[in-house]
Write an enzyme that holds these catalytic residues in place. Sequence first.
Site, PDB file in Angstrom:
ATOM      1  N   CYS A 169      16.830 -47.196  31.134  1.00 43.19           N
ATOM      2  CA  CYS A 169      15.553 -46.691  31.637  1.00 43.19           C
ATOM      3  C   CYS A 169      14.562 -47.782  32.058  1.00 43.19           C
ATOM      4  O   CYS A 169      14.716 -48.356  33.129  1.00 43.19           O
ATOM      5  CB  CYS A 169      14.959 -45.747  30.596  1.00 43.19           C
ATOM      6  SG  CYS A 169      13.753 -44.625  31.286  1.00 43.19           S
ATOM      7  N   ARG A 206       8.062 -35.115  36.623  1.00 45.82           N
ATOM      8  CA  ARG A 206       8.646 -36.014  35.646  1.00 45.82           C
ATOM      9  C   ARG A 206      10.039 -35.498  35.268  1.00 45.82           C
ATOM     10  O   ARG A 206      10.246 -34.288  35.205  1.00 45.82           O
ATOM     11  CB  ARG A 206       7.738 -36.039  34.406  1.00 45.82           C
ATOM     12  CG  ARG A 206       7.752 -37.321  33.694  1.00 45.82           C
ATOM     13  CD  ARG A 206       6.868 -37.423  32.499  1.00 45.82           C
ATOM     14  NE  ARG A 206       7.461 -38.453  31.665  1.00 45.82           N
ATOM     15  CZ  ARG A 206       7.318 -39.752  31.882  1.00 45.82           C
ATOM     16  NH1 ARG A 206       6.552 -40.175  32.846  1.00 45.82           N
ATOM     17  NH2 ARG A 206       7.931 -40.626  31.111  1.00 45.82           N
ATOM     18  N   HIS A 263      19.077 -41.917  27.548  1.00 42.50           N
ATOM     19  CA  HIS A 263      18.844 -42.291  26.151  1.00 42.50           C
ATOM     20  C   HIS A 263      19.680 -41.319  25.316  1.00 42.50           C
ATOM     21  O   HIS A 263      20.562 -40.663  25.805  1.00 42.50           O
ATOM     22  CB  HIS A 263      17.375 -42.096  25.764  1.00 42.50           C
ATOM     23  CG  HIS A 263      16.385 -42.798  26.606  1.00 42.50           C
ATOM     24  ND1 HIS A 263      15.985 -44.086  26.377  1.00 42.50           N
ATOM     25  CD2 HIS A 263      15.675 -42.388  27.684  1.00 42.50           C
ATOM     26  CE1 HIS A 263      15.054 -44.430  27.259  1.00 42.50           C
ATOM     27  NE2 HIS A 263      14.846 -43.427  28.069  1.00 42.50           N
TER      28      HIS A 263
HETATM   29  N1  GLN Z   1       7.957 -46.147  32.365  1.00 42.95           N
HETATM   30  C1  GLN Z   1       9.145 -45.711  32.935  1.00 42.95           C
HETATM   31  C2  GLN Z   1       9.077 -44.313  33.548  1.00 42.95           C
HETATM   32  O1  GLN Z   1       8.386 -43.432  33.057  1.00 42.95           O
HETATM   33  C3  GLN Z   1      10.278 -45.852  31.933  1.00 42.95           C
HETATM   34  C4  GLN Z   1      10.329 -44.788  30.893  1.00 42.95           C
HETATM   35  C5  GLN Z   1      11.476 -44.934  29.942  1.00 42.95           C
HETATM   36  O2  GLN Z   1      11.973 -46.058  29.688  1.00 42.95           O
HETATM   37  N2  GLN Z   1      11.860 -43.810  29.319  1.00 42.95           N
HETATM   38  O3  GLN Z   1       9.725 -44.115  34.542  1.00 42.95           O
END
Ligand code: GLN
Length: 243
Positions: A93, A129, A193
């Site tokens: 990520c 998101r 994740h």
């Molecule tokens: N800040 C990044 C995003 O929101 C990474 C988030 C994450 O590592 N889960 O895209």
Amino acid sequence: MDLKILWMYHDLMDLYGDKGNAEVLRGRGQKRNLNVQLDTCTLGQQVNIDDYDLFFMGGGADKEQNLIYEDLLSRKDNIKEAMDHKTAFLLICGGYQLFGQYYKDQDGGMIKGLGFFDYYTEASDRDHRCIGNIAVETTIDGKTFKAVGFENHGGQTKNVRTPFAKVLSGHGNMYKSEYEGFLTDQVLATYMHGPLLPKNPQIADAIIKRALRKRYGEVELAPLDDTLEDKAREVMLKRLKCD
Ligand code: GLN
């Protein structure tokens, strides 16, 4: 055989259990009687990344990415050296994003990436998101299989030339996108994740094999009993109607 793993920014880049990936790599390595060395490194600490077979970096929110990116960029030459010498990389990520061109956050703030790859990431608006469980199908080292994880990112990663997987359920690189992550012979970068490796032992072993290649060439890993891991993955595949 030795397996030397460097876990970068272990104290800052760790979301939704990413630390479990390090435990799985160590555990599966030890079960194969590998001499596993798992070291950590964070802001300002000296390390020669090229000493390692595997570089692991977890995810982090914008705040953590902002905290670490200058330190990461200051190590660019050393990371390049490690790449040239066939170190393997597992990037989750926020770590995935920072190896591309840049990450642009929701307010237009820019975080410069290492620029090793062509992809770049721009945050979506709040309504787009990418959050939730994800199932994908991937082909690694000639084997095709399904994998599961959890994603939570605003970042929409574009211009990925060699994705890691096809999305079966969830989002992946972009909101409702067809593809997830980035994969080369040396690098696996993903939004997954969960953490990624405990439920997807085939991916864990593919990464261990890539890491061992640096010093030992092609190594066959003895099979392990993955009954529990497989069951855990199957529960999620079923829930997502991807079984
Ligand atoms: N800040 C990044 C995003 O929101 C990474 C988030 C994450 O590592 N889960 O895209």
